[in-house]
Design a protein around this motif. Structure first.
Motif, PDB file in Angstrom:
ATOM      1  N   GLY A   1      91.373 133.897 144.401  1.00 36.01           N
ATOM      2  CA  GLY A   1      90.701 135.093 144.441  1.00 36.01           C
ATOM      3  C   GLY A   1      90.710 135.982 143.462  1.00 36.01           C
ATOM      4  N   ILE A   2      91.744 136.448 143.047  1.00 30.37           N
ATOM      5  CA  ILE A   2      91.899 137.454 142.679  1.00 30.37           C
ATOM      6  C   ILE A   2      90.895 137.082 140.686  1.00 30.37           C
ATOM      7  CG2 ILE A   2      93.104 138.702 140.804  1.00 30.37           C
ATOM      8  CD1 ILE A   2      95.225 138.951 143.053  1.00 30.37           C
ATOM      9  N   VAL A   3      91.376 136.023 140.506  1.00 23.55           N
ATOM     10  CA  VAL A   3      90.051 135.451 139.475  1.00 23.55           C
ATOM     11  C   VAL A   3      88.262 135.622 139.766  1.00 23.55           C
ATOM     12  CG1 VAL A   3      89.408 133.837 137.860  1.00 23.55           C
ATOM     13  CG2 VAL A   3      91.779 134.263 138.335  1.00 23.55           C
ATOM     14  N   GLY A   4      87.965 134.849 140.395  1.00 25.31           N
ATOM     15  CA  GLY A   4      86.983 135.316 141.225  1.00 25.31           C
ATOM     16  C   GLY A   4      86.050 136.612 141.456  1.00 25.31           C
ATOM     17  N   LEU A   5      87.275 137.499 141.951  1.00 23.12           N
ATOM     18  CA  LEU A   5      86.889 138.650 141.795  1.00 23.12           C
ATOM     19  C   LEU A   5      86.869 139.289 140.682  1.00 23.12           C
ATOM     20  CD1 LEU A   5      86.672 141.652 143.747  1.00 23.12           C
ATOM     21  CD2 LEU A   5      89.101 141.763 143.705  1.00 23.12           C
ATOM     22  N   PHE A   6      87.341 138.831 139.501  1.00 26.74           N
ATOM     23  CA  PHE A   6      87.694 139.713 138.027  1.00 26.74           C
ATOM     24  C   PHE A   6      85.924 139.213 137.545  1.00 26.74           C
ATOM     25  CE2 PHE A   6      91.643 140.634 137.790  1.00 26.74           C
ATOM     26  CZ  PHE A   6      91.653 142.352 138.005  1.00 26.74           C
ATOM     27  N   ILE A   7      85.990 137.914 138.119  1.00 27.20           N
ATOM     28  CA  ILE A   7      84.444 137.362 136.982  1.00 27.20           C
ATOM     29  C   ILE A   7      83.216 137.817 137.814  1.00 27.20           C
ATOM     30  CG2 ILE A   7      82.839 134.780 136.978  1.00 27.20           C
ATOM     31  CD1 ILE A   7      85.948 134.028 137.071  1.00 27.20           C
ATOM     32  N   ALA A   8      83.239 138.493 139.765  1.00 28.98           N
ATOM     33  CA  ALA A   8      81.884 138.756 139.877  1.00 28.98           C
ATOM     34  C   ALA A   8      81.782 140.323 139.617  1.00 28.98           C
ATOM     35  CB  ALA A   8      82.022 139.017 140.792  1.00 28.98           C
ATOM     36  N   LEU A   9      82.784 141.087 138.874  1.00 34.57           N
ATOM     37  CA  LEU A   9      82.706 142.311 138.345  1.00 34.57           C
ATOM     38  C   LEU A   9      82.357 142.255 137.609  1.00 34.57           C
ATOM     39  CD1 LEU A   9      83.638 145.539 139.292  1.00 34.57           C
ATOM     40  CD2 LEU A   9      86.032 144.763 138.346  1.00 34.57           C
ATOM     41  N   ARG A  10      82.919 141.798 136.782  1.00 33.67           N
ATOM     42  CA  ARG A  10      82.430 141.402 134.954  1.00 33.67           C
ATOM     43  C   ARG A  10      81.300 141.295 134.923  1.00 33.67           C
ATOM     44  NH1 ARG A  10      83.067 136.301 130.403  1.00 33.67           N
ATOM     45  NH2 ARG A  10      82.963 137.142 128.964  1.00 33.67           N
ATOM     46  N   THR A  11      80.494 140.299 136.019  1.00 34.45           N
ATOM     47  CA  THR A  11      79.241 139.705 135.527  1.00 34.45           C
ATOM     48  C   THR A  11      78.378 140.702 135.990  1.00 34.45           C
ATOM     49  OG1 THR A  11      79.328 137.417 136.178  1.00 34.45           O
ATOM     50  CG2 THR A  11      77.197 138.100 136.950  1.00 34.45           C
ATOM     51  N   VAL A  12      78.682 141.786 137.409  1.00 37.57           N
ATOM     52  CA  VAL A  12      77.884 142.673 137.486  1.00 37.57           C
ATOM     53  C   VAL A  12      77.352 144.097 136.522  1.00 37.57           C
ATOM     54  CG1 VAL A  12      77.893 144.610 139.202  1.00 37.57           C
ATOM     55  CG2 VAL A  12      78.486 142.523 140.531  1.00 37.57           C
ATOM     56  N   LEU A  13      78.811 143.905 136.177  1.00 34.26           N
ATOM     57  CA  LEU A  13      78.824 145.348 134.767  1.00 34.26           C
ATOM     58  C   LEU A  13      77.802 145.133 133.919  1.00 34.26           C
ATOM     59  CD1 LEU A  13      82.777 146.529 135.292  1.00 34.26           C
ATOM     60  CD2 LEU A  13      80.443 146.773 135.935  1.00 34.26           C
ATOM     61  N   ARG A  14      78.157 143.769 133.517  1.00 42.65           N
ATOM     62  CA  ARG A  14      76.830 142.988 132.489  1.00 42.65           C
ATOM     63  C   ARG A  14      76.269 143.157 132.798  1.00 42.65           C
ATOM     64  NH1 ARG A  14      78.188 136.884 131.347  1.00 42.65           N
ATOM     65  NH2 ARG A  14      76.698 136.841 133.107  1.00 42.65           N
ATOM     66  N   ASP A  15      75.256 142.509 133.890  1.00 46.03           N
ATOM     67  CA  ASP A  15      74.707 143.001 134.153  1.00 46.03           C
ATOM     68  C   ASP A  15      73.366 144.011 134.467  1.00 46.03           C
ATOM     69  OD1 ASP A  15      73.905 139.924 133.392  1.00 46.03           O
ATOM     70  OD2 ASP A  15      74.400 139.166 135.685  1.00 46.03           O
ATOM     71  N   ALA A  16      74.332 144.397 134.575  1.00 45.53           N
ATOM     72  CA  ALA A  16      74.613 146.489 134.684  1.00 45.53           C
ATOM     73  C   ALA A  16      73.209 147.109 133.730  1.00 45.53           C
ATOM     74  CB  ALA A  16      75.066 147.413 135.037  1.00 45.53           C
ATOM     75  N   PRO A  17      71.815 147.634 134.511  1.00 48.28           N
ATOM     76  CA  PRO A  17      70.937 148.645 133.350  1.00 48.28           C
ATOM     77  C   PRO A  17      71.776 149.683 132.977  1.00 48.28           C
ATOM     78  CG  PRO A  17      70.118 149.119 135.849  1.00 48.28           C
ATOM     79  CD  PRO A  17      72.097 148.335 135.847  1.00 48.28           C
ATOM     80  N   THR A  18      71.023 150.012 131.591  1.00 45.75           N
ATOM     81  CA  THR A  18      71.870 150.991 131.184  1.00 45.75           C
ATOM     82  C   THR A  18      71.175 152.198 131.368  1.00 45.75           C
ATOM     83  OG1 THR A  18      69.731 150.372 128.945  1.00 45.75           O
ATOM     84  CG2 THR A  18      71.892 149.141 128.985  1.00 45.75           C
ATOM     85  N   SER A  19      69.952 152.292 131.492  1.00 46.44           N
ATOM     86  CA  SER A  19      69.402 153.961 132.592  1.00 46.44           C
ATOM     87  C   SER A  19      68.313 153.534 133.330  1.00 46.44           C
ATOM     88  CB  SER A  19      69.131 154.267 130.603  1.00 46.44           C
ATOM     89  OG  SER A  19      67.490 154.179 130.911  1.00 46.44           O
ATOM     90  N   PRO A  20      68.845 154.329 134.345  1.00 44.60           N
ATOM     91  CA  PRO A  20      67.981 154.791 135.636  1.00 44.60           C
ATOM     92  C   PRO A  20      66.757 154.292 135.178  1.00 44.60           C
ATOM     93  CG  PRO A  20      69.661 156.219 134.991  1.00 44.60           C
ATOM     94  CD  PRO A  20      69.471 156.180 134.270  1.00 44.60           C
ATOM     95  N   ALA A  21      66.091 154.630 134.460  1.00 44.58           N
ATOM     96  CA  ALA A  21      64.301 154.492 133.727  1.00 44.58           C
ATOM     97  C   ALA A  21      64.134 153.158 133.424  1.00 44.58           C
ATOM     98  CB  ALA A  21      64.251 154.853 132.467  1.00 44.58           C
ATOM     99  N   SER A  22      65.337 151.965 133.274  1.00 39.55           N
ATOM    100  CA  SER A  22      64.518 150.725 133.486  1.00 39.55           C
ATOM    101  C   SER A  22      64.847 149.435 134.711  1.00 39.55           C
ATOM    102  CB  SER A  22      66.092 150.115 132.248  1.00 39.55           C
ATOM    103  OG  SER A  22      67.647 150.318 132.507  1.00 39.55           O
ATOM    104  N   ASN A  23      65.333 150.324 135.532  1.00 40.16           N
ATOM    105  CA  ASN A  23      65.205 150.201 136.250  1.00 40.16           C
ATOM    106  C   ASN A  23      63.832 150.012 137.314  1.00 40.16           C
ATOM    107  OD1 ASN A  23      65.591 148.203 138.775  1.00 40.16           O
ATOM    108  ND2 ASN A  23      67.246 149.450 139.181  1.00 40.16           N
ATOM    109  N   THR A  24      62.705 150.707 136.810  1.00 44.76           N
ATOM    110  CA  THR A  24      61.538 150.964 137.564  1.00 44.76           C
ATOM    111  C   THR A  24      60.759 150.051 138.544  1.00 44.76           C
ATOM    112  OG1 THR A  24      60.398 151.041 135.581  1.00 44.76           O
ATOM    113  CG2 THR A  24      61.391 153.138 135.897  1.00 44.76           C
ATOM    114  N   SER A  25      60.365 150.468 139.301  1.00 43.90           N
ATOM    115  CA  SER A  25      59.484 148.721 140.055  1.00 43.90           C
ATOM    116  C   SER A  25      58.134 149.217 140.822  1.00 43.90           C
ATOM    117  CB  SER A  25      60.307 148.291 140.603  1.00 43.90           C
ATOM    118  OG  SER A  25      60.277 149.275 141.795  1.00 43.90           O
ATOM    119  N   SER A  26      57.026 148.789 140.471  1.00 47.30           N
ATOM    120  CA  SER A  26      56.116 149.106 141.045  1.00 47.30           C
ATOM    121  C   SER A  26      55.763 149.340 142.343  1.00 47.30           C
ATOM    122  CB  SER A  26      54.603 148.775 140.117  1.00 47.30           C
ATOM    123  OG  SER A  26      55.376 147.183 141.002  1.00 47.30           O
TER     124      SER A  26
END
Length: 104
Positions: free
Chosen positions: A43-68
């Motif tokens: 469970g702990i390893v899975g939590l760290f893997i999920a956290l790492r994935t979320v942080l890696r895929d996070a947008p670098t700036s709020p402007a890059s996450n615009t949608s129409s």
């Protein structure tokens, strides 16, 4: 089946058989304690893997996450309420013109 898949199948089978033998040797209480530790660690390893994935895929700036607003992928500068209002007005005018043409 590719070579890497066969290697993983062999590894999984060896691990499962090893845990099965360990649980038979330790008995029910020992197996329960070991499996609780393995479950907690997994469970702990899975939590760290999920956290790492979320942080890696996070947008670098709020402007890059615009949608129409209109779903076309292009932001044409209209707000959602303006777009909805225009669409509603068009729909109402279509209904009115259809009602007039049906009465004649």
């Amino acid at each position: 089946m590719s070579r890497s898949v066969r290697v993983w199948v062999v590894v999984v089978v060896v691990v499962v058989l090893g845990f099965g033998a360990l649980f038979v040797v330790l008995g029910l209480d020992g197996a329960d304690k070991i499996s609780s530790g393995i479950g907690a660690a997994t469970g702990i390893v899975g939590l760290f893997i999920a956290l790492r994935t979320v942080l890696r895929d996070a947008p670098t700036s709020p402007a890059s996450n615009t949608s129409s607003v209109d779903g076309t992928g292009e932001n044409n500068g209209t707000s959602k309420s303006e777009s909805t209002k225009t669409h509603t007005q068009k729909s109402n005018s279509d209904i009115g013109s259809n009602a007039l043409s049906d009465t004649h």
